[in-house]
Design an enzyme around this catalytic site. Structure first.
Site, PDB file in Angstrom:
ATOM      1  N   HIS A 135      46.417  13.777  12.511  1.00 30.44           N
ATOM      2  CA  HIS A 135      44.840  13.851  14.080  1.00 30.44           C
ATOM      3  C   HIS A 135      45.391  13.759  15.305  1.00 30.44           C
ATOM      4  O   HIS A 135      46.221  13.318  16.168  1.00 30.44           O
ATOM      5  CB  HIS A 135      44.060  12.814  13.604  1.00 30.44           C
ATOM      6  CG  HIS A 135      42.659  12.753  12.084  1.00 30.44           C
ATOM      7  ND1 HIS A 135      43.439  13.053  11.019  1.00 30.44           N
ATOM      8  CD2 HIS A 135      41.901  13.827  12.320  1.00 30.44           C
ATOM      9  CE1 HIS A 135      42.599  13.313   9.887  1.00 30.44           C
ATOM     10  NE2 HIS A 135      41.566  13.970  10.601  1.00 30.44           N
ATOM     11  N   LYS A 139      41.807   8.763  17.597  1.00 33.20           N
ATOM     12  CA  LYS A 139      40.738   8.896  16.786  1.00 33.20           C
ATOM     13  C   LYS A 139      41.116   7.260  16.184  1.00 33.20           C
ATOM     14  O   LYS A 139      41.977   6.653  16.719  1.00 33.20           O
ATOM     15  CB  LYS A 139      41.237   9.287  15.063  1.00 33.20           C
ATOM     16  CG  LYS A 139      41.114   9.326  13.645  1.00 33.20           C
ATOM     17  CD  LYS A 139      41.424  10.021  12.653  1.00 33.20           C
ATOM     18  CE  LYS A 139      40.791   9.454  11.443  1.00 33.20           C
ATOM     19  NZ  LYS A 139      39.679   9.625  11.416  1.00 33.20           N
TER      20      LYS A 139
END
Lengths: 249, 249, 249, 249
Positions: A135, A139
């Site tokens: 990701h 995040k």
């Protein structure tokens, strides 16, 4: 057969806008009402909406569902915040207005949902299984909820098949190198500028591996899954939690 | 429950040797007879074999199956050369000796079989699908039979879902760049020193892709699939063609 | 120009056998002596060997090198166990017999060596870098030495370019999910039945990623690198440690 | 050392906006002038711009470069449409105003540029090389210009190393399955909804493969390469074509 008449709630938000575009681009769907916070829900009835899509707020979603289900309008819901109490209430509204349907799903990215489903199906045929998710670096949690959910599904399938621990002869290791242990399945999280949301499930057996890999390239990747929900909800009366239950695999 | 008693035919060949090792390494299986061309099939009965595995030759496999099925021994068969006539004959032997089972499969690599199954399941949820296979440079055909079979399965699933042609605005192209057209699914074949056998199925939808990828690293990758056959054949009386029918997906 | 005359020491071992086959298969090389433990090294001189390849034992390699270098024969060495003292000794033998050359390398897999070299070159252009290595489950250490070496090379390149820490907003994490920290570079190790040896270096920058990925499919993957050594050693008098120094990148 | 003072031409366009954001986000750069079509170029001089970035139109870029170079301002140029005549003119302006520099590049995606450079470096060490590129389905040409350029670079490196044709025993094939032939390097193009721009170069040698893979996830992936240009142009007087010449690999 006529087109399905669709209403979108939260139509002016980023997500709602993408849903409206998706409905408009589909030959078999018709956008009959784009509702945002200052609009009356009565417009949905007036416009003859058969299905609504709700990506709004936890504070408003229950009022929306009550109105729609009581008016016999099916509800595809991506809004978060459903606990057991709320789910029980939605189930009751569905029962009172049978055969109306409600689909509540935490994840509408069809590629992510299929990755989870296929991973559970494949799990018992392979000695080894690990999950890698990648990701963007903003995040806050690691691993992602989707990766944890995937690992749990694999672990459950292995357990039901009577499989034991994964083979791993590691004696010397740097801390963290073998990933997080989620019910016996190693899960690795990569955080990297440029990435969006990606998940890779790798299975190994003698002389071979199987990899199921999902890439989200932008933030509209939920749209195809929402349309799967809209198209199939009439065949699923009552409350359904999770898009995987609509896939007829 | 006792172990399953297994006989291996063609036990001294390269493939048969790997099958014997696989059976010996499995806790729930027992190798009771390793038969090669000079051995009498009677040994199978004497040893109490419940299931045999046949990786022999088209010239001998029918005699083997006749003997085993008539003796109530289940048959897991990787030998090639089965036409409709042979399949009908095997089906009849099974019926005459019910509930004995025969599994005939062109591909026992469990990762390859699952790739095909998952590809068919996923096909109708994605606008685009292409297949890339990679093999060693001594392979004579391109694309591989597995890749063609996979593409046909995807094409059939798309057709059954009423999907049209894939989006492709290409106007200028070098010949071959867009791959071979297999029922509307582009298939690309890579031939490369060092590779063994690899297949990648890529699906695309709005903002996302799903990739199902299979790697065979060595020539024993059929063993886990054979063991799936051995363990489950008692629950599948009669003739079954294709390991996918044993996977209970 | 004539072929290069090659001698192989440890010729009957698994590795030596593969080296002999590689030399025999190369048009520009000639295998003139295949030596194993009971053979006299004099055969190398009699056969006119210009270069030898040594994959023997730490207990015998120094005697081999002393003999060969003193006879003006270049030495390509994959045998392990070289400490500073041994390297100094080899360097002296090279100097005494200039312009003879010795190449000692811990890793002859050309794809792995190039992965390390390219990773160091790319490092300063990307905000983020992580390493994932995958191996068979019988490996005792995690991460692999190659992965640690790769991560250190990336860290050094980042430091020399004045780059700071990688972006990572993780606040909540399961232990191990973010990998091992090797000089600030996360390294993840996967252990899986069926795998051989694989390394993936991923770099991320705004809107993009670069992945350099190395797969070893079998245990002869050192052969092409050995042949690079054999072909180029005449241009590298003296002691060289590491195949990367022969690649002229 | 002070920050580098940067001017952006075409600052209100989609690309120019992303460049401005990139400059503003960089600690070592200062955006001193954001120029669009109605602005006077004199602003650049008034603001003390040391480097400009030009993503404008073929119809205006030559006037921009003439003005900037004559005022001793370095020019990083992503605008297209440079033929030999134009390049010669830019070279002359650079010479007349030495040591000013101009960088003209067709591709500023640093991951794509590095993929091409590394592919050329790796080519001579591997028996086999193929290129796979994947793009969105609205792309008009196949393969992409970048993939063709990459394949030509590999072919040239193979030729210079005296390598012959790639091994390929294919006898039976479906048309197109083996890709387009670009100077002997097979190139495969995938077109798929959801994809952005991706390139994969695969090399194979005995027992191993090396894959260099580039993914562009969104349309701002040129920004990091532009900043490499801005930061290094003062060390590159005169005309330079291609970002790879700034990378000091």
């Amino acid at each position: 057969m006529g087109n399905i008449k669709v209403g979108v709630l939260g139509a002016n938000g980023r997500v709602g806008t993408a849903v409206c575009e998706g409905v408009n681009a589909a030959d078999d769907l018709e956008l009959v009402a784009a509702i945002d916070r200052d609009d009356s829900l009565d417009k949905l009835v007036e416009a003859g909406a058969e299905v609504i899509v709700d990506f709004t707020q936890p504070s408003s979603v229950m009022d929306n569902l009550k109105f729609c289900l009581n008016n016999g309008i099916h509800c595809v819901v991506g809004t978060t915040g459903f606990d057991d109490e709320r789910l029980a209430q939605v189930e009751k509204w569905c029962a009172d207005n049978a055969p109306v349907g409600a689909l509540i799903a935490p994840n509408f990215a069809i590629s992510a949902v299929l990755t989870m489903v296929f991973a559970e199906q494949a799990a018992r045929f392979f000695d080894s299984a690990e999950v890698i998710e990648l990701h963007h670096p903003n995040k806050l949690d690691a691993p992602s909820g989707t990766a944890i959910h995937t690992a749990r599904g694999i672990a459950k399938a292995r357990q039901e098949a009577g499989m034991g621990e994964q083979p791993d002869a590691t004696e010397q290791s740097l801390p963290g190198s073998r990933g997080a242990d989620v019910d016996g399945i190693p899960v690795h999280a990569v955080r990297m500028t440029g990435m969006v949301a990606h998940e890779k499930v790798i299975f190994g057996a003698q002389g071979q591996s199987l990899t199921i890999c999902q890439d989200s390239y932008d933030r509209t990747s939920f749209v195809p899954g929402v349309l799967v929900g809209v198209r199939n909800i009439a065949q699923h009366p009552g409350l359904t939690v999770g898009l995987e239950n609509y896939l007829d695999l």
